[in-house]
Design a protein around this motif. Structure first.
Motif, PDB file in Angstrom:
ATOM      1  N   TYR A   9      -5.736  -7.105   5.308  1.00 41.83           N
ATOM      2  CA  TYR A   9      -4.427  -6.491   5.092  1.00 41.83           C
ATOM      3  C   TYR A   9      -4.165  -5.441   6.161  1.00 41.83           C
ATOM      4  O   TYR A   9      -4.950  -4.504   6.339  1.00 41.83           O
ATOM      5  CB  TYR A   9      -4.376  -5.847   3.705  1.00 41.83           C
ATOM      6  CG  TYR A   9      -3.024  -5.289   3.350  1.00 41.83           C
ATOM      7  CD1 TYR A   9      -1.989  -6.136   2.956  1.00 41.83           C
ATOM      8  CD2 TYR A   9      -2.777  -3.926   3.406  1.00 41.83           C
ATOM      9  CE1 TYR A   9      -0.747  -5.641   2.632  1.00 41.83           C
ATOM     10  CE2 TYR A   9      -1.531  -3.411   3.083  1.00 41.83           C
ATOM     11  CZ  TYR A   9      -0.519  -4.276   2.691  1.00 41.83           C
ATOM     12  OH  TYR A   9       0.720  -3.774   2.372  1.00 41.83           O
ATOM     13  N   SER A  47      -2.152  -2.350   7.777  1.00 42.45           N
ATOM     14  CA  SER A  47      -1.333  -1.212   7.370  1.00 42.45           C
ATOM     15  C   SER A  47      -1.382  -0.163   8.472  1.00 42.45           C
ATOM     16  O   SER A  47      -2.063  -0.323   9.487  1.00 42.45           O
ATOM     17  CB  SER A  47      -1.859  -0.621   6.056  1.00 42.45           C
ATOM     18  OG  SER A  47      -3.150  -0.059   6.244  1.00 42.45           O
ATOM     19  N   THR A  48      -0.660   0.922   8.280  1.00 40.15           N
ATOM     20  CA  THR A  48      -0.660   1.990   9.286  1.00 40.15           C
ATOM     21  C   THR A  48      -2.027   2.631   9.416  1.00 40.15           C
ATOM     22  O   THR A  48      -2.411   3.093  10.495  1.00 40.15           O
ATOM     23  CB  THR A  48       0.375   3.062   8.913  1.00 40.15           C
ATOM     24  OG1 THR A  48       0.127   3.507   7.561  1.00 40.15           O
ATOM     25  CG2 THR A  48       1.791   2.496   8.987  1.00 40.15           C
TER      26      THR A  48
END
Length: 215
Positions: free
Chosen positions: A168, A170-171
């Protein structure tokens, strides 16, 4: 085509259900090694030949036979439980109302017992779950079809492949290959450094075979 099974933990099940995971890498066992030219068979050379040919001889013969073949159907085994809320007046199960609970995505209901394990009103306990290895086919909700089988070194994985492995982005975690590396090393310590050979299985969601009896 054959129907084969796969055991999966809750995070993998969720990633497959929502379409985030469409690939699965498995370590080759045994790892191929180069042997002298005058020996009968050079497994490392044949690995390269198999990769160039696609589904070549090693696909069906020898110690490098993959667990899944092109076109195979996989039924995914996961942790599950059976729940019947019962009749509140009698405390007995209701006929034909048993539900399958999948803790990977479902809230596990509470049941009530007294000290003698009889249905009671004041002692809630989580519904007991059954391990994935014991899941019967009729309880399976996740079926996959193998659409590609290939062989490669583990460090050949690309950013897109790592995403297809369910990583996953994400930032705070912008690099899926780094995430996959950390996960892989928990499963196969030292394998990344050795850049070992792996099977790569690619799959898509499919329906349960209509003619599969299941049991």
């Amino acid at each position: 085509m054959a129907i084969r099974l796969m055991l999966a933990k809750a995070p993998v099940v969720r990633a497959m259900l929502n379409g985030r995971q469409t690939q699965d890498r498995r370590l080759l066992k045994p790892q191929p090694v180069k042997i002298p030219d005058d020996a009968d068979y050079d497994w490392e050379a044949n690995i390269f030949a198999w990769r160039e040919q696609g589904a070549g001889p090693i696909n069906t013969h020898g110690p490098f036979k993959p667990a899944y073949q092109l076109g195979d159907i996989i039924w995914v085994r996961e942790t599950y439980g059976l729940y019947n809320p019962g009749n509140p007046e009698t405390g007995l199960p209701n006929r034909d109302e048993t539900k399958i609970i999948y803790p990977a995505t479902d809230k596990v209901p509470e049941i009530w017992f007294d000290a003698d394990d009889m249905l009671y009103d004041n002692c809630p306990r989580p519904l007991p779950m059954r391990p994935s290895i014991h899941m019967p086919k009729w309880a399976c909700r996740l079926w996959l079809k193998v659409i590609d089988v290939r062989i490669e070194r583990i460090r050949d994985i690309s950013e897109e492949d790592a995403k297809a492995e369910g990583m996953y982005v994400s930032t705070t975690k912008p690099h899926p290959v780094n995430q996959f590396h950390d996960l892989w090393e928990t499963l196969y310590p030292g394998s990344w450094e050795r850049n070992e050979w792996v099977w790569v299985y690619e799959f898509e969601r499919t329906e349960r075979p209509a003619d599969w009896p299941g049991n």
